[in-house]
Design an enzyme around this catalytic site. Structure first.
Site: not given
Ligand code: CP
Ligand code: NVA
Length: 312
Positions: A105, A132, A135, A223, A263, A291
């Site tokens: 990530r 993502h 997700q 989101d 998400c 997930r």
């Molecule tokens: N939706 C998601 O990826 O959550 P986290 O940021 O908690 O991993």
């Molecule tokens: N768009 C958001 C998703 C978090 C799971 C971010 O990138 O922070």
């Protein structure tokens, strides 16, 4: 790990073919119902690099790897040399000698791509600024769980044209559902994702009016207005997105059977009202659970040699 061993990565949804993606969803469904009990990761390890925060991604990969018989190892930038400037290619080569897969990530998608280029083991995208995919596959699994076959269904994306929006565009083109995105001007999704979807003949439309986007759809999703790394833009974004809140009135324009997805984490009172996210059409807790199942399927396929039986 043998340096020359062939491997596949999962950086974006189209890294699996359409048939493979449906097979992956079917495998995840077997994991969800408890029908799948194999341990294809026995004796194997996943390294998890987190340059951004996480609750769901970290826990679901860690628990998932354990349930498949393997182990998962959390690497934070505070603790690993990558955070002090060790090059990504070196990190990739070293981790490839210890573990059987890497989840990352991070901010720049190119960093995940570079990791995949230099690693000799599968690399899985656990979120970048661009996409993502884990997700959105979990979201598609949730659609399938509540609405049946996703082909021919309709989805409305409300708000920021961000990493989630980009992966939704890819999923719509790849799996055959229609997508209407309502984004304020200046916050459109990535041009390449839109162009690629249109080149495949996908029914993906970019709109400005959230009401037009949700009209009669099967799924409404949104989101946060400011993603991780955009915290200082929060005030400006709150103004730009003020008309893009998913509230009961907007939700009422969707089909009666429509589900609401997010998400998470969510900001109640910003992109969604508490009434909607905590209401009867919201399936966000199933979505969060999924997930675990979809990522177990991804790890089993990429790291555990689980065959993806494609449909004829
Ligand atoms: N939706 C998601 O990826 O959550 P986290 O940021 O908690 O991993
Ligand atoms: N768009 C958001 C998703 C978090 C799971 C971010 O990138 O922070």
């Amino acid at each position: 790990m043998h340096p020359e061993r062939p491997h596949r990565d999962f950086l974006n949804i189209a890294d699996f073919s359409t048939d493979e993606t449906f097979a992956l969803l079917a495998l995840a469904e077997r994991m969800r119902t408890g029908a799948y009990t194999a341990r294809p990761l026995a004796g194997k390890a996943l390294a998890m690099i987190f340059m951004k925060s996480s609750t769901r991604t970290r826990m679901s990969f860690e628990v998932g790897a354990n349930q498949l018989g393997g182990t998962a190892h959390f690497l934070s930038p505070r603790d690993v040399q990558l955070g002090r400037g060790e090059p990504i290619p070196d990190t990739a080569r070293v981790l490839s000698r210890y573990v059987h897969g890497i989840m990352i990530r991070t901010f720049a998608h190119q960093d995940a791509q570079d990791l995949a280029t230099y690693a000799h083991i599968p690399v899985i995208n656990g979120l970048t600024d661009l996409s993502h995919p884990c997700q959105v596959l979990a979201d598609v699994l949730t659609m399938q769980q509540h609405l049946g076959d996703v082909r021919g269904k309709s989805v409305a994306w409300i708000g920021d044209g961000n990493n989630m929006a980009n992966s939704w565009i890819e999923a719509a083109a790849h799996l055959g559902f229609s997508l209407r995105l309502a984004c304020p001007e200046g916050y459109d999704p990535d041009d390449h994702f839109l162009a690629a979807a249109r080149a495949r003949g996908a029914d993906v439309r970019l709109l400005r009016d959230p009401r037009e986007a949700v009209d009669g759809v099967d799924v409404v999703t949104t989101d946060v207005w400011a993603s991780m790394g955009q915290e200082e833009e929060q005030a400006r974004r709150a103004l730009a997105f003020a008309l893009y809140q998913v509230d009961a009135e907007l939700m009422a324009r969707a089909a009666r059977h429509a589900i609401f997805l997010h998400c998470l984490p969510a900001h109640r009172g910003e992109e969604v009202t508490a009434e909607v996210i905590d209401g009867p059409q919201s399936v966000v807790w199933d979505e969060a659970e999924n997930r675990l199942h979809i990522q177990k399927a991804i790890m089993a396929a990429l790291m555990g040699n689980e065959p993806l039986h494609t449909m004829g």
